[in-house]
Design a protein around this motif. Structure first.
Motif, PDB file in Angstrom:
ATOM      1  N   GLY A  47       1.109   8.912   0.072  1.00 20.10           N
ATOM      2  CA  GLY A  47       1.574   9.840  -0.265  1.00 20.10           C
ATOM      3  C   GLY A  47       3.363   9.311  -0.971  1.00 20.10           C
ATOM      4  O   GLY A  47       3.391   9.978  -1.466  1.00 20.10           O
ATOM      5  N   GLY A 106      -3.839   8.379   5.910  1.00 14.22           N
ATOM      6  CA  GLY A 106      -3.687   6.431   5.245  1.00 14.22           C
ATOM      7  C   GLY A 106      -2.135   6.716   5.807  1.00 14.22           C
ATOM      8  O   GLY A 106      -2.419   5.732   6.089  1.00 14.22           O
ATOM      9  N   PRO A 132       0.712  -0.937   0.093  1.00 12.31           N
ATOM     10  CA  PRO A 132      -0.011  -0.154  -0.240  1.00 12.31           C
ATOM     11  C   PRO A 132       0.402   1.082  -0.032  1.00 12.31           C
ATOM     12  O   PRO A 132       1.815   1.634   0.538  1.00 12.31           O
ATOM     13  CB  PRO A 132      -0.586  -0.032   1.404  1.00 12.31           C
ATOM     14  CG  PRO A 132      -0.532  -1.434   2.110  1.00 12.31           C
ATOM     15  CD  PRO A 132       0.585  -1.906   0.956  1.00 12.31           C
ATOM     16  N   HIS A 154       7.837   8.629  11.846  1.00  7.34           N
ATOM     17  CA  HIS A 154       8.616   8.138  10.998  1.00  7.34           C
ATOM     18  C   HIS A 154       8.314   6.027  10.353  1.00  7.34           C
ATOM     19  O   HIS A 154       7.857   5.900   9.738  1.00  7.34           O
ATOM     20  CB  HIS A 154       9.708   8.348  10.436  1.00  7.34           C
ATOM     21  CG  HIS A 154      10.289   9.130  10.498  1.00  7.34           C
ATOM     22  ND1 HIS A 154      11.305   9.703  10.496  1.00  7.34           N
ATOM     23  CD2 HIS A 154       9.339  10.481  10.122  1.00  7.34           C
ATOM     24  CE1 HIS A 154      11.284  12.079  10.338  1.00  7.34           C
ATOM     25  NE2 HIS A 154      10.176  11.765   9.918  1.00  7.34           N
ATOM     26  N   ARG A 184      12.904  19.498   3.231  1.00  7.74           N
ATOM     27  CA  ARG A 184      12.126  18.665   2.209  1.00  7.74           C
ATOM     28  C   ARG A 184      12.826  18.444   1.349  1.00  7.74           C
ATOM     29  O   ARG A 184      13.029  18.036   0.604  1.00  7.74           O
ATOM     30  CB  ARG A 184      10.817  19.541   2.233  1.00  7.74           C
ATOM     31  CG  ARG A 184      10.593  19.782   1.183  1.00  7.74           C
ATOM     32  CD  ARG A 184       9.109  20.495   0.715  1.00  7.74           C
ATOM     33  NE  ARG A 184       8.697  20.180   2.287  1.00  7.74           N
ATOM     34  CZ  ARG A 184       7.221  21.530   1.993  1.00  7.74           C
ATOM     35  NH1 ARG A 184       6.383  21.796   1.797  1.00  7.74           N
ATOM     36  NH2 ARG A 184       6.417  21.502   3.548  1.00  7.74           N
ATOM     37  N   GLY A 225      -2.818  -5.267   6.251  1.00  6.26           N
ATOM     38  CA  GLY A 225      -4.648  -4.568   6.118  1.00  6.26           C
ATOM     39  C   GLY A 225      -3.908  -3.137   5.191  1.00  6.26           C
ATOM     40  O   GLY A 225      -2.948  -1.920   5.090  1.00  6.26           O
ATOM     41  N   SER A 254       5.493   9.660   0.888  1.00  8.53           N
ATOM     42  CA  SER A 254       7.143  10.524   1.877  1.00  8.53           C
ATOM     43  C   SER A 254       7.555   9.948   2.862  1.00  8.53           C
ATOM     44  O   SER A 254       8.489  10.424   3.870  1.00  8.53           O
ATOM     45  CB  SER A 254       6.300  12.169   2.211  1.00  8.53           C
ATOM     46  OG  SER A 254       5.039  11.751   3.252  1.00  8.53           O
ATOM     47  N   ALA A 305       2.313   9.087  12.383  1.00  9.05           N
ATOM     48  CA  ALA A 305       3.434  10.704  12.406  1.00  9.05           C
ATOM     49  C   ALA A 305       3.009  10.631  13.805  1.00  9.05           C
ATOM     50  O   ALA A 305       1.587  10.975  14.892  1.00  9.05           O
ATOM     51  CB  ALA A 305       2.320  11.208  11.398  1.00  9.05           C
TER      52      ALA A 305
HETATM   53  C1  LIG Z   1      10.517  16.811   5.158  1.00 13.69           C
HETATM   54  C2  LIG Z   1       9.745  15.366   5.443  1.00 13.69           C
HETATM   55  C3  LIG Z   1       9.473  16.229   6.668  1.00 13.69           C
HETATM   56  C4  LIG Z   1       8.621  14.708   7.743  1.00 13.69           C
HETATM   57  N1  LIG Z   1       8.213  15.341   8.271  1.00 13.69           N
HETATM   58  C5  LIG Z   1       7.998  14.263   9.404  1.00 13.69           C
HETATM   59  C6  LIG Z   1       7.389  14.420  11.218  1.00 13.69           C
HETATM   60  O1  LIG Z   1       7.569  16.046  11.464  1.00 13.69           O
HETATM   61  N2  LIG Z   1       6.261  13.383  11.746  1.00 13.69           N
HETATM   62  C7  LIG Z   1       6.240  12.420  11.338  1.00 13.69           C
HETATM   63  O2  LIG Z   1       6.140  11.655  11.443  1.00 13.69           O
HETATM   64  N3  LIG Z   1       7.323  11.981   9.290  1.00 13.69           N
HETATM   65  C8  LIG Z   1       7.255  12.692   9.088  1.00 13.69           C
HETATM   66  N4  LIG Z   1       7.612  12.486   7.363  1.00 13.69           N
HETATM   67  C9  LIG Z   1       8.206  11.240   7.181  1.00 13.69           C
HETATM   68  C10 LIG Z   1       6.501  11.282   6.818  1.00 13.69           C
HETATM   69  O3  LIG Z   1       5.918  12.000   5.603  1.00 13.69           O
HETATM   70  C11 LIG Z   1       5.451  10.757   6.890  1.00 13.69           C
HETATM   71  O4  LIG Z   1       5.560   9.637   7.622  1.00 13.69           O
HETATM   72  C12 LIG Z   1       3.781  10.577   6.409  1.00 13.69           C
HETATM   73  O5  LIG Z   1       2.884  10.977   7.718  1.00 13.69           O
HETATM   74  C13 LIG Z   1       3.851   9.263   5.104  1.00 13.69           C
HETATM   75  O6  LIG Z   1       2.975   9.738   5.112  1.00 13.69           O
HETATM   76  P1  LIG Z   1       2.856   9.137   3.573  1.00 13.69           P
HETATM   77  O7  LIG Z   1       1.114   9.004   2.492  1.00 13.69           O
HETATM   78  O8  LIG Z   1       3.500   9.883   2.494  1.00 13.69           O
HETATM   79  O9  LIG Z   1       2.309   8.048   3.296  1.00 13.69           O
HETATM   80  P2  LIG Z   1       3.433   6.808   2.462  1.00 13.69           P
HETATM   81  O10 LIG Z   1       5.017   6.912   2.400  1.00 13.69           O
HETATM   82  O11 LIG Z   1       2.938   6.504   0.734  1.00 13.69           O
HETATM   83  O12 LIG Z   1       3.160   5.448   3.588  1.00 13.69           O
HETATM   84  C14 LIG Z   1       3.898   5.417   4.768  1.00 13.69           C
HETATM   85  C15 LIG Z   1       3.543   3.505   5.020  1.00 13.69           C
HETATM   86  O13 LIG Z   1       2.389   3.399   5.580  1.00 13.69           O
HETATM   87  C16 LIG Z   1       1.534   2.488   4.366  1.00 13.69           C
HETATM   88  N5  LIG Z   1      -0.005   2.802   3.798  1.00 13.69           N
HETATM   89  C17 LIG Z   1       0.077   3.970   3.256  1.00 13.69           C
HETATM   90  N6  LIG Z   1      -0.631   4.200   2.970  1.00 13.69           N
HETATM   91  C18 LIG Z   1      -1.585   2.982   3.710  1.00 13.69           C
HETATM   92  C19 LIG Z   1      -3.209   2.607   3.720  1.00 13.69           C
HETATM   93  N7  LIG Z   1      -3.818   3.796   3.258  1.00 13.69           N
HETATM   94  N8  LIG Z   1      -3.214   0.741   4.104  1.00 13.69           N
HETATM   95  C20 LIG Z   1      -2.308   0.734   4.981  1.00 13.69           C
HETATM   96  N9  LIG Z   1      -1.245   1.155   5.002  1.00 13.69           N
HETATM   97  C21 LIG Z   1      -0.765   2.026   4.801  1.00 13.69           C
HETATM   98  C22 LIG Z   1       2.577   2.312   3.232  1.00 13.69           C
HETATM   99  O14 LIG Z   1       2.290   0.802   3.169  1.00 13.69           O
HETATM  100  C23 LIG Z   1       3.989   2.763   3.913  1.00 13.69           C
HETATM  101  O15 LIG Z   1       4.500   1.356   4.945  1.00 13.69           O
HETATM  102  C24 LIG Z   1       8.155  13.608   6.994  1.00 13.69           C
HETATM  103  C25 LIG Z   1       8.987  13.177   5.766  1.00 13.69           C
HETATM  104  C26 LIG Z   1      10.143  14.350   5.004  1.00 13.69           C
HETATM  105  C27 LIG Z   1      10.007  14.091   3.795  1.00 13.69           C
END
Ligand SMILES: Cc1cc2nc3c(=O)[nH]c(=O)nc-3n(C[C@H](O)[C@H](O)[C@H](O)COP(=O)(O)OP(=O)(O)OC[C@H]3O[C@@H](n4cnc5c(N)ncnc54)[C@H](O)[C@@H]3O)c2cc1C
Length: 482
Positions: free
Chosen positions: A87, A157, A84, A431, A339, A216, A89, A164
């Motif tokens: 985003g 999600g 899954p 993270h 970023r 899931g 990220s 987070a």
């Molecule tokens: C510049 C920068 C700053 C950041 N700052 C923070 C911060 O302050 N705090 C923090 O906690 N994180 C931070 N992050 C990390 C990241 O952005 C977060 O953890 C974010 O919440 C991940 O979201 P995403 O939608 O990109 O998830 P994804 O990268 O798409 O997925 C993350 C995980 O969740 C799973 N997943 C995604 N969607 C689903 C779904 N619908 N169902 C089940 N599993 C799913 C994926 O398989 C993966 O294991 C940062 C990242 C960057 C690049």
């Protein structure tokens, strides 16, 4: 290669144009070119270099829970791994398809389904971007309180799936604290709702958060939201030592004056923010405390005066209003520094690598001192430390193409991890575990809890098809070398 016939079955479910099978598109999920605006899975490759070795066999973009369920059923029947991704990220290799398989890219499920102003909750599809959700909530005078530096492309999600945490968490709680209900497609394709948060019975909505797609696929999130505060003000102080700034922050916390606060070592300002550097022409400050207060105006003014007294007692010098006005920019610059490091184009230059450490609050100063020693030992460039009320974030600049920098970074992080552990902390507190941090999970939780996690995983996903190799080691998955 995907098993024969699966491509046609998946096209039938989501439509041909929503199944990606050409190599360039598939590579984008691991080589960092996913889409710069959506962030990238590649940043965790700083210090590691195995990401691009893995390419999914296919990617699908479903548009409804029913389509997700049908995709999962097809893959489960054939034992095909599912990854899954909302985003993309994450910073820990959480979406790297180490066993190939099908990326379930949720980007089309990006609608806010309901905002209930009276009962203070919102229902979202998983790929709603956090900043878009805030924009919609703002129109109703509401907020959700989860603002990672990646908020412009990270999703609801994804944030739930990795748990987070952000600076505002101290005031609003984390996104997981605010969960009311989840809708999830289980690894064999059943759709479940976790049930009312006020009910009896097992707390099912507690199982899926932080499982990083291994139990899931989350297809709907119901979450508590909050009223936007009527009044917000920022203030800042400079101290002669980082310790004085931290002690002030700890005292404010113990008085339950809970601002959104950050502390930085003064070195950061010289390079990254001229306005604030002008506040301290002699560059003697080693600790800066920056606060944002919000609430009713009279309450904020009263709190502000109390904070002035606490900071004044440690000889904190107040930062001028003019500089404070640019604090929003400053914080943006700090997060933008991080970023930028997520973007592949910048892999050629030095990038800021930061690590989050949870340590007992009274040990922060000790850990910071060790951090300074390690910076010197390994010759790390442009060190920064930022202490939110929930964790210490340390960072430095690294050239990902320099073998010296990468070796130094590995030693630096390992030593830091030991320092944190010695005082009862953990190196990551946000993270997720993904691939990069999963060995730490075992150390942090201990045998009994890990065994229970494994049993839950095996009960829900006996074929181990959901995001294999992440969080737990169940099938001796290859963990690529650092
Ligand atoms: C510049 C920068 C700053 C950041 N700052 C923070 C911060 O302050 N705090 C923090 O906690 N994180 C931070 N992050 C990390 C990241 O952005 C977060 O953890 C974010 O919440 C991940 O979201 P995403 O939608 O990109 O998830 P994804 O990268 O798409 O997925 C993350 C995980 O969740 C799973 N997943 C995604 N969607 C689903 C779904 N619908 N169902 C089940 N599993 C799913 C994926 O398989 C993966 O294991 C940062 C990242 C960057 C690049």
């Amino acid at each position: 290669m995907p098993p024969r016939g699966i491509l046609d079955e998946l096209k039938e479910i989501v439509g041909s144009k929503n199944v990606l099978s050409d190599t360039k598109a598939l590579r984008s999920y691991t080589d960092g070119s996913l889409d710069e605006n959506r962030g990238s899975t590649s940043r965790w490759r700083v210090g590691t270099s195995y990401g691009a070795r893995f390419v999914p066999d296919l990617a699908v973009m479903p548009s409804s829970t029913e389509e997700v369920a049908a995709v999962v059923q097809v893959c489960n029947r054939r034992g095909v791994p599912l990854i899954p991704l909302s985003g993309g990220s994450n910073l820990v290799g959480a979406t790297v398809p180490i066993k190939g398989g099908v990326v379930v890219d949720m980007r089309r499920m990006n609608r806010v389904l309901k905002i209930d102003e009276s009962n203070l909750y919102a229902i979202c599809q998983p790929a709603v971007i956090l900043s878009d959700l805030q924009t919609e909530l703002g129109l109703h005078g509401l907020c959700h309180g989860t603002n990672p530096g990646s908020a412009d492309w990270a999703t609801v999600g994804g944030a739930v799936s990795i748990g987070a945490q952000t600076m505002t968490g101290f005031r609003y709680g984390t996104i997981v604290d605010n969960l009311l209900e989840l809708e999830v497609v289980l690894p064999y394709g059943d759709i479940v709702k976790t049930g009312p948060w006020y009910g009896s019975g097992y707390n099912l909505r507690g199982i899926f958060p932080r499982s990083e797609g291994t139990l899931g696929i989350i297809t709907q999130v119901t979450m508590r939201v909050h009223r936007l505060p009527p009044y917000r003000v920022s203030a800042g102080f400079m101290f002669d030592s980082f310790e004085a700034a931290v002690r002030t922050q700890l005292e404010l916390s113990s008085l339950e004056l809970h601002p959104l606060s950050t502390i930085l070592s003064s070195d950061t300002f010289g390079r990254e923010h001229e306005e604030l550097a002008r506040e301290d022409p002699k560059r003697q400050s080693r600790g800066w405390l920056i606060l944002e207060l919000e609430g009713e105006k009279t309450e904020v003014s009263r709190t502000s005066r109390r904070i002035d007294r606490v900071a004044g007692a440690r000889e904190g010098r107040k930062i001028s209003r003019r500089s404070m006005d640019s604090i929003g920019d400053f914080l943006l610059i700090f997060t933008t520094g991080a970023r930028k490091s997520a973007l592949p184009a910048l892999h050629t230059a030095k990038v800021r690598v930061s690590r989050h450490i949870w340590v007992p609050p009274d040990k922060i100063v000790e850990v910071y001192r060790a951090f300074e020693d390690l910076v010197e030992k390994y010759g790390m460039d442009d060190p920064t430390a930022l202490n939110t009320p929930t964790r210490l974030i340390v960072g430095c600049l690294v050239d990902p193409k320099s073998e010296r920098d990468i070796t130094a970074l590995a030693g630096f992080l390992e030593d830091l991890r030991m320092v944190a552990r010695d005082v009862g902390g953990t190196l990551f507190g946000a993270h997720g575990a993904g691939l990069v941090n999963k060995s730490e999970i075992e150390e942090d939780y201990g045998e009994g809890a890990i065994e229970l996690m494994k049993r839950i995983k095996l009960a829900l996903d006996p074929r181990l098809i959901m995001n294999p190799g992440k969080v737990l080691d169940l099938d001796n998955s290859e963990t690529p070398p650092e």
